[in-house]
Write a protein that holds these residues in place. Structure first.
Motif, PDB file in Angstrom:
ATOM      1  N   UNK A   1      -4.146  16.023  31.007  1.00  0.00           N
ATOM      2  CA  UNK A   1      -5.184  15.241  30.449  1.00  0.00           C
ATOM      3  C   UNK A   1      -5.377  15.461  28.928  1.00  0.00           C
ATOM      4  N   UNK A   2      -4.915  14.711  28.158  1.00  0.00           N
ATOM      5  CA  UNK A   2      -4.853  14.832  26.478  1.00  0.00           C
ATOM      6  C   UNK A   2      -5.358  13.373  25.955  1.00  0.00           C
ATOM      7  N   UNK A   3      -5.447  13.664  24.687  1.00  0.00           N
ATOM      8  CA  UNK A   3      -5.917  12.499  23.726  1.00  0.00           C
ATOM      9  C   UNK A   3      -4.678  12.255  22.764  1.00  0.00           C
ATOM     10  N   UNK A   4      -4.132  11.065  22.939  1.00  0.00           N
ATOM     11  CA  UNK A   4      -2.678  10.779  22.141  1.00  0.00           C
ATOM     12  C   UNK A   4      -2.520   9.361  21.503  1.00  0.00           C
ATOM     13  N   UNK A   5      -1.879   9.590  20.641  1.00  0.00           N
ATOM     14  CA  UNK A   5      -1.526   8.345  19.819  1.00  0.00           C
ATOM     15  C   UNK A   5      -0.768   7.198  20.580  1.00  0.00           C
ATOM     16  N   UNK A   6      -1.517   6.237  20.952  1.00  0.00           N
ATOM     17  CA  UNK A   6      -0.885   5.300  22.232  1.00  0.00           C
ATOM     18  C   UNK A   6       0.522   4.896  21.738  1.00  0.00           C
ATOM     19  N   UNK A   7       0.520   4.309  20.591  1.00  0.00           N
ATOM     20  CA  UNK A   7       1.858   3.431  20.322  1.00  0.00           C
ATOM     21  C   UNK A   7       3.062   4.306  20.254  1.00  0.00           C
ATOM     22  N   UNK A   8       2.885   5.574  19.785  1.00  0.00           N
ATOM     23  CA  UNK A   8       4.128   6.486  19.998  1.00  0.00           C
ATOM     24  C   UNK A   8       4.317   6.948  21.416  1.00  0.00           C
ATOM     25  N   UNK A   9       3.327   6.959  22.125  1.00  0.00           N
ATOM     26  CA  UNK A   9       3.567   7.542  23.736  1.00  0.00           C
ATOM     27  C   UNK A   9       4.185   6.049  24.225  1.00  0.00           C
ATOM     28  N   UNK A  10       3.862   4.878  23.960  1.00  0.00           N
ATOM     29  CA  UNK A  10       4.351   3.678  24.696  1.00  0.00           C
ATOM     30  C   UNK A  10       6.034   3.555  24.271  1.00  0.00           C
TER      31      UNK A  10
ATOM     32  N   UNK B   1      -9.378  22.300  20.668  1.00  0.00           N
ATOM     33  CA  UNK B   1      -9.154  23.160  21.834  1.00  0.00           C
ATOM     34  C   UNK B   1      -7.872  22.892  22.080  1.00  0.00           C
ATOM     35  N   UNK B   2      -7.108  21.841  22.202  1.00  0.00           N
ATOM     36  CA  UNK B   2      -5.810  21.640  22.621  1.00  0.00           C
ATOM     37  C   UNK B   2      -4.662  22.141  21.513  1.00  0.00           C
ATOM     38  N   UNK B   3      -5.222  22.468  20.227  1.00  0.00           N
ATOM     39  CA  UNK B   3      -4.236  22.926  19.173  1.00  0.00           C
ATOM     40  C   UNK B   3      -3.702  24.264  19.439  1.00  0.00           C
ATOM     41  N   UNK B   4      -4.555  25.043  20.265  1.00  0.00           N
ATOM     42  CA  UNK B   4      -4.642  26.552  20.531  1.00  0.00           C
ATOM     43  C   UNK B   4      -4.570  26.855  21.807  1.00  0.00           C
ATOM     44  N   UNK B   5      -4.201  25.829  22.725  1.00  0.00           N
ATOM     45  CA  UNK B   5      -4.251  26.132  24.085  1.00  0.00           C
ATOM     46  C   UNK B   5      -3.380  26.930  24.813  1.00  0.00           C
ATOM     47  N   UNK B   6      -3.431  27.334  26.033  1.00  0.00           N
ATOM     48  CA  UNK B   6      -2.488  27.852  26.860  1.00  0.00           C
ATOM     49  C   UNK B   6      -1.148  27.120  26.733  1.00  0.00           C
TER      50      UNK B   6
ATOM     51  N   UNK C   1     -11.186   3.814  17.002  1.00  0.00           N
ATOM     52  CA  UNK C   1     -11.328   3.455  15.790  1.00  0.00           C
ATOM     53  C   UNK C   1      -9.934   2.745  15.491  1.00  0.00           C
ATOM     54  N   UNK C   2      -9.425   2.917  14.191  1.00  0.00           N
ATOM     55  CA  UNK C   2      -8.151   2.523  14.020  1.00  0.00           C
ATOM     56  C   UNK C   2      -7.119   3.335  14.285  1.00  0.00           C
ATOM     57  N   UNK C   3      -7.150   4.236  15.008  1.00  0.00           N
ATOM     58  CA  UNK C   3      -6.001   5.422  15.290  1.00  0.00           C
ATOM     59  C   UNK C   3      -5.146   4.700  16.623  1.00  0.00           C
ATOM     60  N   UNK C   4      -5.830   3.894  17.313  1.00  0.00           N
ATOM     61  CA  UNK C   4      -5.113   3.550  18.466  1.00  0.00           C
ATOM     62  C   UNK C   4      -4.920   4.704  19.337  1.00  0.00           C
ATOM     63  N   UNK C   5      -5.903   5.199  19.765  1.00  0.00           N
ATOM     64  CA  UNK C   5      -5.842   6.698  20.582  1.00  0.00           C
ATOM     65  C   UNK C   5      -6.035   6.197  22.142  1.00  0.00           C
ATOM     66  N   UNK C   6      -5.409   7.016  22.925  1.00  0.00           N
ATOM     67  CA  UNK C   6      -5.652   6.849  24.391  1.00  0.00           C
ATOM     68  C   UNK C   6      -5.890   8.225  25.213  1.00  0.00           C
ATOM     69  N   UNK C   7      -6.563   8.070  26.225  1.00  0.00           N
ATOM     70  CA  UNK C   7      -6.652   9.309  26.928  1.00  0.00           C
ATOM     71  C   UNK C   7      -5.562   9.306  28.174  1.00  0.00           C
ATOM     72  N   UNK C   8      -5.000  10.256  28.614  1.00  0.00           N
ATOM     73  CA  UNK C   8      -4.192  10.398  29.709  1.00  0.00           C
ATOM     74  C   UNK C   8      -4.689  11.265  30.640  1.00  0.00           C
ATOM     75  N   UNK C   9      -4.339  11.051  31.884  1.00  0.00           N
ATOM     76  CA  UNK C   9      -5.085  11.388  33.232  1.00  0.00           C
ATOM     77  C   UNK C   9      -3.902  11.808  34.465  1.00  0.00           C
ATOM     78  N   UNK C  10      -4.206  11.091  35.609  1.00  0.00           N
ATOM     79  CA  UNK C  10      -3.464  11.869  36.681  1.00  0.00           C
ATOM     80  C   UNK C  10      -2.010  11.384  36.725  1.00  0.00           C
TER      81      UNK C  10
END
Length: 419
Positions: free
Chosen positions: A182-191, A304-309, A237-246
């Protein structure tokens, strides 16, 4: 490292095409390598230069296709007759550049497999009908895996430290889906990564029916399917972000896809699918973006995610660093501490997160934003597998170990303020 090579003459110069991990083109005069294409060759032999560049490009594509095809065989447990493999893969003038630097297994007796690295030893004697398959760490014990990685590093052979993804207790509890990515990502890069890795997915956007989707890939010769769910972030906003899940799995039964518990998915199919998903979020997460300055929910996730396990891919990176750091000229200034590479500079002590490459400064964990130019290893810093994040961590380590030589005033100001 064995390589295939051949040359062409152009006036008093020689063009040399080499094939190792990839294809390359160099120029020589009197057996001495040159830095680039000689001006006389560019002027008088332009067609030859173009022809050779096109050849190198085509060979590079072919080697990449072969590598993906070999990796695709994991989920179907592909095997080859030893005689055919020896002649058509290990002995092929181009394929051998890829095949001989990989670990393989030969079935010496029924159910007994002997691992072999062709680059490090002569091909063993075995019947032509003996079976050969590509070695995968999930089939070996941890001690054997460590021994192979030590050998690969010692011989400066680049082969992926392939990560292993096993079912977690949390996934045993959720039964039919995994929530570990479960993350917050740059969608077009992931696409773009979806397409590069053979996953099918629609593009999210501000139009009807495109707020959420699932990326789908079929594995094991069409027997298994993996689905990775993601949704457009409302406040992106203008960043075209997406959340990832299951992440969910289905099996083809009587022509129909039927969702199954994760525990029923073959370990290799599960591991290879989760490896792809980890790649998607690891590369495109905003936690890996050192320039991220937005506030609100995005910033809270970033911190949180930048220094996670560490994830499995980051754990593989940590294991590589255990082998690399003692070989560096800055070894006496570097150490590993859990999730971090600790670098002792003269102005401060720094902690580089092995997952995100983000930096904290001791003693108060002040954040330090640095986006350095990539350090060219010129053969001195050997990386046991291709990984941009690993290169970035080492680049930052070299920079911070000599922090008194930093000339960028903005970086120096942040270091002195944080320290």
């Amino acid at each position: 490292m064995r390589t295939a090579s051949w040359g062409r003459q152009a006036g008093g110069y020689a063009a040399v095409v080499t094939v190792a991990e990839t294809a390359g083109l160099t120029w020589e005069k009197d057996d001495r390598p040159l830095r680039g294409v000689p001006g006389a060759v560019r002027r008088d032999h332009g067609d030859l230069v173009k022809e050779l560049r096109d050849l190198v490009k085509r060979v590079g594509v072919q080697l990449g296709t072969l590598t993906r095809a070999l990796e695709g065989g994991f989920t179907v447990d592909t095997v080859h007759p030893y005689g055919w493999w020896r002649a058509e893969l290990a002995g092929h003038p181009l394929a051998r550049a890829v095949v001989r630097r990989l670990i393989w297994e030969i079935e010496v007796t029924p159910g007994q497999w002997r691992p072999v690295l062709p680059e490090a030893e002569h091909l063993p004697d075995a019947p032509d009908d003996a079976l050969v398959r590509l070695w995968h760490p999930i089939r070996s014990d941890p001690g054997t895996v460590r021994a192979w990685r030590d050998l690969l590093t010692e011989r400066r052979i680049q082969q992926a430290f392939r990560e292993i993804y096993l079912l977690t207790p949390a996934e045993e509890d959720t039964r039919v889906h995994s929530n570990r990515f479960g993350h917050l990502v740059h969608h077009r890069r992931m696409f773009a990564l979806f397409r590069a890795r053979g996953w099918a997915s629609g593009l999210l956007g501000p139009w009807d029916g495109s707020d959420e989707d699932e990326a789908v890939r079929t594995l094991a010769a069409g027997a298994w399917q993996v689905r990775f769910f993601h949704a457009r972030a409302d406040w992106a906003g203008d960043h075209e972000l997406a959340t990832t899940g299951q992440v969910r799995f289905a099996r083809r039964l009587e022509g129909t896809w039927r969702e199954v518990p994760l525990a029923e998915v073959p370990p290799l199919v599960f591991s290879e699918a989760m490896r792809d998903v980890d790649l998607f979020v690891g590369v495109t997460s905003i936690a890996a973006d050192p320039d991220w300055t937005d506030r609100g929910p995005e910033r809270a996730y970033w911190e949180l995610a930048g220094f996670a396990e560490l994830t499995e891919s980051a754990e593989a990176r940590r294991e590589a660093l255990q082998r690399i750091l003692p070989r560096l000229e800055i070894a006496n200034r570097c150490s590993l501490d859990g999730r971090f590479v600790v670098v002792r500079g003269d102005l401060a002590t720094y902690k580089i997160h092995i997952g995100s490459a983000d930096i904290l400064m001791e003693p108060d964990n002040a954040y330090l934003c640095i986006v350095p130019s990539r350090r060219k290893s010129d053969g001195q810093v050997f990386l046991p597998f291709e990984d941009d994040r690993l290169s970035l961590i080492l680049s930052k380590a070299f920079l911070l170990a000599s922090d008194t030589k930093i000339t960028d005033e903005s970086i120096l100001t942040r270091i002195k303020r944080g320290a």
